[in-house]
Each structure stands twice: as C-alpha cells, then as structure tokens.
Design a protein around this motif. Structure first.
Motif, PDB file in Angstrom:
ATOM      1  N   THR A  72       0.673  -1.450  -0.145  1.00 18.52           N
ATOM      2  CA  THR A  72       0.159  -0.165  -0.051  1.00 18.52           C
ATOM      3  C   THR A  72       1.037   0.718  -0.094  1.00 18.52           C
ATOM      4  O   THR A  72       0.611   1.950  -0.542  1.00 18.52           O
ATOM      5  CB  THR A  72      -0.747  -0.360   1.286  1.00 18.52           C
ATOM      6  OG1 THR A  72      -2.051  -1.105   1.569  1.00 18.52           O
ATOM      7  CG2 THR A  72      -2.294   1.208   1.323  1.00 18.52           C
ATOM      8  N   ILE A 214      -3.748   5.883  -0.742  1.00 25.44           N
ATOM      9  CA  ILE A 214      -4.078   4.691   0.379  1.00 25.44           C
ATOM     10  C   ILE A 214      -5.154   4.332   0.008  1.00 25.44           C
ATOM     11  O   ILE A 214      -5.583   3.106   0.196  1.00 25.44           O
ATOM     12  CB  ILE A 214      -3.580   5.773   1.210  1.00 25.44           C
ATOM     13  CG1 ILE A 214      -1.753   5.688   1.577  1.00 25.44           C
ATOM     14  CG2 ILE A 214      -4.021   4.836   2.234  1.00 25.44           C
ATOM     15  CD1 ILE A 214      -1.740   6.352   2.480  1.00 25.44           C
ATOM     16  N   SER A 240      -2.891  -5.012  -1.668  1.00 24.47           N
ATOM     17  CA  SER A 240      -3.538  -3.468  -0.657  1.00 24.47           C
ATOM     18  C   SER A 240      -3.855  -4.043   0.257  1.00 24.47           C
ATOM     19  O   SER A 240      -4.676  -4.875   0.365  1.00 24.47           O
ATOM     20  CB  SER A 240      -3.304  -2.034  -1.331  1.00 24.47           C
ATOM     21  OG  SER A 240      -4.997  -2.361  -1.584  1.00 24.47           O
TER      22      SER A 240
END
Length: 286
Positions: A72, A214, A240
């Motif tokens: 991530t 993110i 992620s």
C-alpha cells in the motif's frame, strides 16, 4: 426592520442546522473509531506476532499483513510522487502558455477526469494497459504494481491539478505584473515567486493525493494481482490493504482471517486521520 429580523432569524436557523450536522458527522466518525478500536484491540493484543508479520498463509496459521502495508505504501508513494511532478508541469503550462484555448481544454479535461468513476479506469486498464504489458512488453500476466500505479496516477492527478490551479492562479494574477516590471521572466516568476508563496498549500495538495491513493480499492483490486508478497520490483504482483479488505470480507465471521480485517481497517483509518491532522497543521501555519 421586519425584513432585517427575518434575515437574522434565517441566518440563525441555518447556523443551528449546520451545527447539528457537524455534531452528527463528528459522532458518526467517533462511532467508527470506537467500532474499529473495539474489534481490533483483541487482534493487536492476542495475535500481534501473527498480524505484524510478512507471511500470509491462512492454511498454515500465518496471518501477517505487513506485506500488504508495504504494498500500500509503495503504491501510494510512487503514484503520488509521479502525479505531483506531472501536476506541477501541467500547472505551469496552464499559467505560462499563451494558447489560452488549449489551457481551457486541458482544465476542462482534468475536471472531467475527476468525475470519472474509479471502476472505469480499471476497466480501461484491463482492456488496454494489461494486454500491452502482457503481450507487447512480455511482462508476465500484466497484473502488477506498475499497472496499479499507472491508473492511480490518472485517478489522483486531477485532484492535485485542480488544487494547484486554485492556489496558483490568484497568486499569478496578483504578482505576475509586478515580477515582470522587475525583469523576471514568466518561468522565473513561477519558480521564484509563485511556488514559494504557496508551498504549504502545495504540500496539502500532495497529502490529499496521497490520502486518495491509500484509500482507493478498485484499482489495486483489479490490477495489482492480489499476491500476498513483498514486491521486489514494480512489475511484481502485490496486494494493498484496501484490496485485502475487499477480498476477505466474505470470510466466516470470527475466524482469524476475518479478524485481520479490523487490523487493516484500523491502520487505514489511523493513516487517514494522521494525514488530515498534518494537513490541518500545515494550514494553521500558513
């Protein structure tokens, strides 16, 4: 006098309504924090050695999410850095170019891109980018960190560009004529006058793009390959935290795999909260 009193009453009513909405929003956010803390604390207290490890092998009792945390951060940092550099170039072009019709088209295109749903970028990459990586460049299946980075750049680029444009355009109108009178070229005005005056706001735009990178789910889920490993290069597959939550959400409740969701959610929420607080502190210093 009666009209003035009516206006004051209406303003008070609007302020009261806005205050109620702010309180409700704050309570909802506080409830989300409490929910995640309540369910994630047992995970952190009893399974810390399992959650904070690099191995994700549920069949062997390994439930580490550190590889996903690294993936991530890699995706967000690389995407934001590239998008920020491109955004600065586009912003300087919009301010310095004499072809105003082209600037108008570019700004309209960026605003349109900001309104495009994330899944549309993912579908476009599935039919255009991945075949190019797989068949044209012979880079495996094409599902990789690189594919996700390319589309996340397109996702966050309009946000950063619009913020930079809103910040720098008024400053350009205010200082450009004076800088020209002092002998500055347009390029020198942009680099030595405009950018130093709004460096705090520029950092805020970068933080907003980073936060968006993110928190995105669809693009890493569709393009990154979802391999629970540390990527050794940008052409390796990765997973992620957001994609992990989307993939594991259907797991039986109460299992250790399911409990990893709360740890991932807590990390994401704390990251967003820290970025928001940092943005607020930067604005306070401006």
């Amino acid at each position: 006098m009666q009209s003035h009193n009516h206006t004051l009453t209406q303003n008070c009513w609007m302020q009261g309504l806005l205050m109620i909405l702010v309180v409700i929003s704050g309570l909802m956010l506080f409830a989300v924090f409490c929910f995640l803390i309540w369910f994630s604390l047992p995970v952190f207290l009893t399974e810390t050695s399992l959650v904070f490890s690099l191995q994700w092998q549920p069949e062997q009792g390994h439930f580490g999410i550190l590889a996903m945390v690294f993936g991530t951060l890699s995706l967000a940092l690389i995407s934001t850095s590239a998008a920020f550099v491109i955004a600065l170039g586009l912003n300087s072009f919009c301010l310095l170019s004499r072809r105003r019709w082209l600037v108008v088209i570019l700004r309209s295109l960026l605003k349109f891109m900001a309104a495009v749903p994330t899944v549309v970028y993912g579908l476009a990459a599935l039919f255009l980018l991945l075949p190019l990586l797989r068949n044209g460049l012979q880079l495996g299946s094409g599902y990789s960190l690189f594919a996700a980075i390319c589309m996340v750049i397109l996702l966050i680029l309009p946000v950063i560009c619009v913020m930079l444009d809103n910040i720098t355009t008024p400053l350009w109108q205010q200082y450009a004529l004076g800088a020209q009178a002092l002998g500055f070229s347009p390029e020198q005005t942009y680099m030595r006058v405009i950018l130093p005056h709004c460096k705090v706001n520029i950092c805020g735009a970068a933080l907003l793009g980073f936060n968006r990178a993110i928190g995105d789910t669809m693009l890493p889920l569709m393009l990154a390959g979802n391999a629970t490993q540390l990527p050794s290069g940008v052409f390796d597959a990765m997973r992620s935290l957001t994609a992990h939550i989307a993939l594991v959400i259907a797991t039986d409740q109460g299992s250790e795999v399911y409990n990893s969701l709360f740890a991932a959610g807590m990390i994401l929420l704390m990251s967003s909260a820290c970025i928001c607080l940092l943005s607020r502190s930067l604005v306070g210093r401006n």
